[in-house]
Motif scaffolding. Structure first.
Motif, PDB file in Angstrom:
ATOM      1  N   TRP A   1      -7.889  -4.367   5.616  1.00 19.26           N
ATOM      2  CA  TRP A   1      -8.650  -3.706   4.566  1.00 19.26           C
ATOM      3  C   TRP A   1      -9.726  -2.790   5.142  1.00 19.26           C
ATOM      4  O   TRP A   1     -10.038  -1.744   4.567  1.00 19.26           O
ATOM      5  CB  TRP A   1      -9.269  -4.732   3.615  1.00 19.26           C
TER       6      TRP A   1
ATOM      7  N   ALA B   1      -9.517   5.790   3.622  1.00 20.17           N
ATOM      8  CA  ALA B   1      -9.920   6.317   2.316  1.00 20.17           C
ATOM      9  C   ALA B   1     -11.110   7.256   2.454  1.00 20.17           C
ATOM     10  O   ALA B   1     -11.156   8.327   1.835  1.00 20.17           O
ATOM     11  CB  ALA B   1     -10.251   5.171   1.366  1.00 20.17           C
TER      12      ALA B   1
ATOM     13  N   PRO C   1      -1.799  -2.757   7.846  1.00 19.33           N
ATOM     14  CA  PRO C   1      -3.224  -2.408   7.957  1.00 19.33           C
ATOM     15  C   PRO C   1      -4.138  -3.542   7.538  1.00 19.33           C
ATOM     16  O   PRO C   1      -3.750  -4.429   6.760  1.00 19.33           O
ATOM     17  CB  PRO C   1      -3.357  -1.228   6.987  1.00 19.33           C
TER      18      PRO C   1
ATOM     19  N   MET D   1      -4.061   7.300  -1.806  1.00 15.67           N
ATOM     20  CA  MET D   1      -3.508   5.968  -1.553  1.00 15.67           C
ATOM     21  C   MET D   1      -3.604   5.133  -2.818  1.00 15.67           C
ATOM     22  O   MET D   1      -4.392   5.423  -3.711  1.00 15.67           O
ATOM     23  CB  MET D   1      -4.278   5.267  -0.423  1.00 15.67           C
TER      24      MET D   1
ATOM     25  N   LEU E   1       0.846  -1.190   0.000  1.00 15.09           N
ATOM     26  CA  LEU E   1       0.000   0.000   0.000  1.00 15.09           C
ATOM     27  C   LEU E   1       0.881   1.239   0.000  1.00 15.09           C
ATOM     28  O   LEU E   1       1.760   1.388   0.855  1.00 15.09           O
ATOM     29  CB  LEU E   1      -0.906   0.007   1.227  1.00 15.09           C
TER      30      LEU E   1
ATOM     31  N   ILE F   1      -8.514   6.657  -2.686  1.00 19.34           N
ATOM     32  CA  ILE F   1      -7.669   5.516  -3.037  1.00 19.34           C
ATOM     33  C   ILE F   1      -7.793   5.219  -4.525  1.00 19.34           C
ATOM     34  O   ILE F   1      -8.801   5.550  -5.157  1.00 19.34           O
ATOM     35  CB  ILE F   1      -8.069   4.261  -2.212  1.00 19.34           C
TER      36      ILE F   1
ATOM     37  N   TYR G   1      -3.047   0.727  -3.759  1.00 21.52           N
ATOM     38  CA  TYR G   1      -2.558  -0.628  -3.489  1.00 21.52           C
ATOM     39  C   TYR G   1      -2.174  -1.267  -4.810  1.00 21.52           C
ATOM     40  O   TYR G   1      -3.012  -1.445  -5.694  1.00 21.52           O
ATOM     41  CB  TYR G   1      -3.644  -1.465  -2.797  1.00 21.52           C
TER      42      TYR G   1
ATOM     43  N   MET H   1      -1.126   5.667   9.498  1.00 22.72           N
ATOM     44  CA  MET H   1      -1.277   4.407   8.783  1.00 22.72           C
ATOM     45  C   MET H   1      -0.595   3.288   9.558  1.00 22.72           C
ATOM     46  O   MET H   1       0.607   3.382   9.846  1.00 22.72           O
ATOM     47  CB  MET H   1      -0.656   4.506   7.383  1.00 22.72           C
TER      48      MET H   1
ATOM     49  N   PRO I   1      -2.720  -4.850   2.583  1.00 23.12           N
ATOM     50  CA  PRO I   1      -3.768  -4.994   3.602  1.00 23.12           C
ATOM     51  C   PRO I   1      -4.283  -6.434   3.698  1.00 23.12           C
ATOM     52  O   PRO I   1      -4.301  -7.176   2.707  1.00 23.12           O
ATOM     53  CB  PRO I   1      -4.869  -4.046   3.119  1.00 23.12           C
TER      54      PRO I   1
ATOM     55  N   TYR J   1       0.913   5.477   0.094  1.00 23.81           N
ATOM     56  CA  TYR J   1       0.013   6.538   0.563  1.00 23.81           C
ATOM     57  C   TYR J   1       0.769   7.842   0.764  1.00 23.81           C
ATOM     58  O   TYR J   1       1.973   7.860   1.033  1.00 23.81           O
ATOM     59  CB  TYR J   1      -0.662   6.125   1.876  1.00 23.81           C
TER      60      TYR J   1
ATOM     61  N   GLN K   1      -9.409  -1.013   7.868  1.00 21.44           N
ATOM     62  CA  GLN K   1      -8.711   0.217   8.232  1.00 21.44           C
ATOM     63  C   GLN K   1      -8.421   1.067   7.005  1.00 21.44           C
ATOM     64  O   GLN K   1      -8.561   2.295   7.035  1.00 21.44           O
ATOM     65  CB  GLN K   1      -7.408  -0.127   8.967  1.00 21.44           C
ATOM     66  N   VAL K   2      -8.022   0.422   5.917  1.00 13.85           N
ATOM     67  CA  VAL K   2      -7.752   1.160   4.679  1.00 13.85           C
ATOM     68  C   VAL K   2      -9.012   1.835   4.166  1.00 13.85           C
ATOM     69  O   VAL K   2      -8.987   2.998   3.737  1.00 13.85           O
ATOM     70  CB  VAL K   2      -7.156   0.218   3.613  1.00 13.85           C
TER      71      VAL K   2
END
Length: 457
Positions: free
Chosen positions: A179, A186, A177, A277, A159, A199, A279, A173, A305, A161, A181-182
């Motif tokens: 998903w 976001a 993390p 962000m 990830l 994101i 991924y 962050m 994540p 960011y 939390q991501v």
């Protein structure tokens, strides 16, 4: 019953499947291969920048030292895969070495198109196989336990960011993390800077586009394309939950034009300040931290994540293999040993700059102070992502085939691409996720039935 139970497909069937799945537009390259000169070898490879650097450095370094002349044929990715499939399935011996990924190598090994490298590794202590990151060795090892490829460079996923954007919102962050939390981050940063989405996630159709990141999400949510008994699981609750999460996240807080966004589009979005962000592949970090990057020094890097697994990063490597029919295997290995060796990385660093080193394959790279000086922002997260990847056990259940972001069977290229078109349509709001996966399930079951039939036949 063994955990990995794919029976070897016939060479003809594999050739047809790979050629149909991987053909592309006409490209450029050099000559036909098959030199009669005993002191030369013919190499067929992809035209990625790291490979072009290798081509330029070979004559003055490898050839000058060994006397072995290397004839390169260089083609774009789709074209080189098509040509390698045709050449190696025919076993004409026109090319001695080819650049293959960890997707093709186990398939080619089953078809006996490529030679095992174990004898060469055992006799070449200077190559130092133990220095190759273990997941790379694992991904290039076939069901028979033999090694069939050596990585030239590799990648995982993590990830990326904007540290400054998260800091402005008081968001920290986590190093690893989830998903959930991501998704929360976001939502928190979405729109806080004008024109900046929360994101970027790939939405472009393609087995190697949207399903590269999405399959890792499926894995960590507890899903899988196929279970160990070759039952298709595309419409299973875990696969649906992961896909629904992904689609909801990119629709709510993702980039503009998500259904058409692939790796390049997301890279540009992060560099241009359009997203906070992203991924995706660890290889993107080199561009983000380049001297002319507008976000150099502003990017943080966190582990891929997770949800139900300890890690979820994918694994990919452009690697070298020797055609089984080659009559110049010893010289072919000498080239591979040099091109994938520590000495070559040092040569690139000294002559071209450490940012151009084909990294992601050797532990020693991440102990090299010269490399770390250039790649300090992302070297450790990249090495950790690759080292924690498990290509044989990427999820919560046993799998019938190796692979993290793909299922290592020839049919997956077509299957993944077809299902991806439905998921991309769900991102575009043209159908629901349930509808997308209900259409994908019979396609996956058709593939699964072939393997169940072979095992029961």
């Amino acid at each position: 019953m063994s955990r990995t139970r794919i029976r070897a497909i016939t060479s003809g069937a594999a050739a047809a499947l790979l050629a149909a799945a991987l053909t592309g537009c006409a490209g450029w390259g050099g000559g036909g291969g098959g030199s009669d000169d005993a002191n030369s070898i013919d190499v067929l490879m992809v035209n990625n920048p790291q490979m072009i650097d290798l081509q330029r450095l070979t004559a003055d370094n490898f050839t000058a030292r060994t006397g072995i002349r290397v004839n390169f044929t260089v083609l774009p990715e789709n074209d080189v895969r098509d040509k390698i499939s045709q050449e190696f399935s025919s076993q004409a011996g026109q090319y001695d070495v080819a650049s293959l990924s960890n997707f093709e190598i186990p398939i080619y090994a089953k078809s006996e198109w490529i030679a095992p490298l174990d004898p060469y590794v055992a006799a070449d202590a200077a190559f130092d196989q133990a220095d190759i990151l273990p997941p790379m060795t694992e991904s290039l090892t076939a069901e028979d336990g033999k090694l069939y490829g050596e990585p030239f460079y590799g990648e995982s996923s993590f990830l990326m960011y904007r540290k400054d954007v998260l800091d402005a919102q008081g968001v920290e962050m986590p190093a690893k993390p989830t998903w959930q939390q991501v998704a929360a981050i976001a939502a928190q940063v979405d729109g806080k800077q004008p024109g900046m989405a929360g994101i970027c996630l790939r939405g472009q159709p393609g087995w190697g586009q949207i399903f590269a990141p999405l399959t890792t999400v499926v894995n960590t949510f507890g899903g899988t394309w196929f279970d160990i008994d070759w039952n298709a699981k595309v419409d299973a609750p875990e696969f649906k939950q992961a896909t629904q999460f992904y689609v909801d996240l990119v629709r709510a807080h993702g980039e503009v034009g998500a259904p058409q966004a692939g790796f390049t589009e997301c890279l540009n979005n992060l560099m241009q300040g359009n997203v906070a962000m992203w991924y995706d592949a660890t290889s993107a970090a080199g561009s983000l931290e380049a001297a002319d990057s507008p976000v150099k020094g502003k990017i943080g890097y966190a582990a891929a994540p997770v949800e139900k697994t300890a890690s979820s990063g994918w694994l990919y490597a452009w690697s070298w293999s020797i055609q089984q029919a080659s009559e110049k295997k010893d010289n072919a290995w000498k080239f591979i040993s040099w091109a994938s060796g520590r000495e070559y990385e040092e040569l690139v660093g000294a002559q071209l700059g450490w940012s151009r080193v084909p990294a992601g394959k050797r532990a020693s790279t991440y102990d090299n102070p010269d490399y770390l000086k250039e790649a300090s922002a992302f070297a450790a997260p990249t090495e950790q992502a690759i080292s924690s990847a498990d290509p044989r056990n990427p999820g919560v259940q046993p799998r019938p085939a190796i692979g993290i972001q793909f299922v290592d069977i020839p049919e997956f290229t077509d299957l993944g691409t077809q299902v991806s078109q439905y998921v991309s349509s769900a991102i575009a709001g043209q159908m629901t996720v349930d509808e997308a996966l209900e259409r994908g399930q019979p396609l996956a079951d058709d593939v699964a039935e072939r393997y169940r039939s072979r095992e029961n036949g």
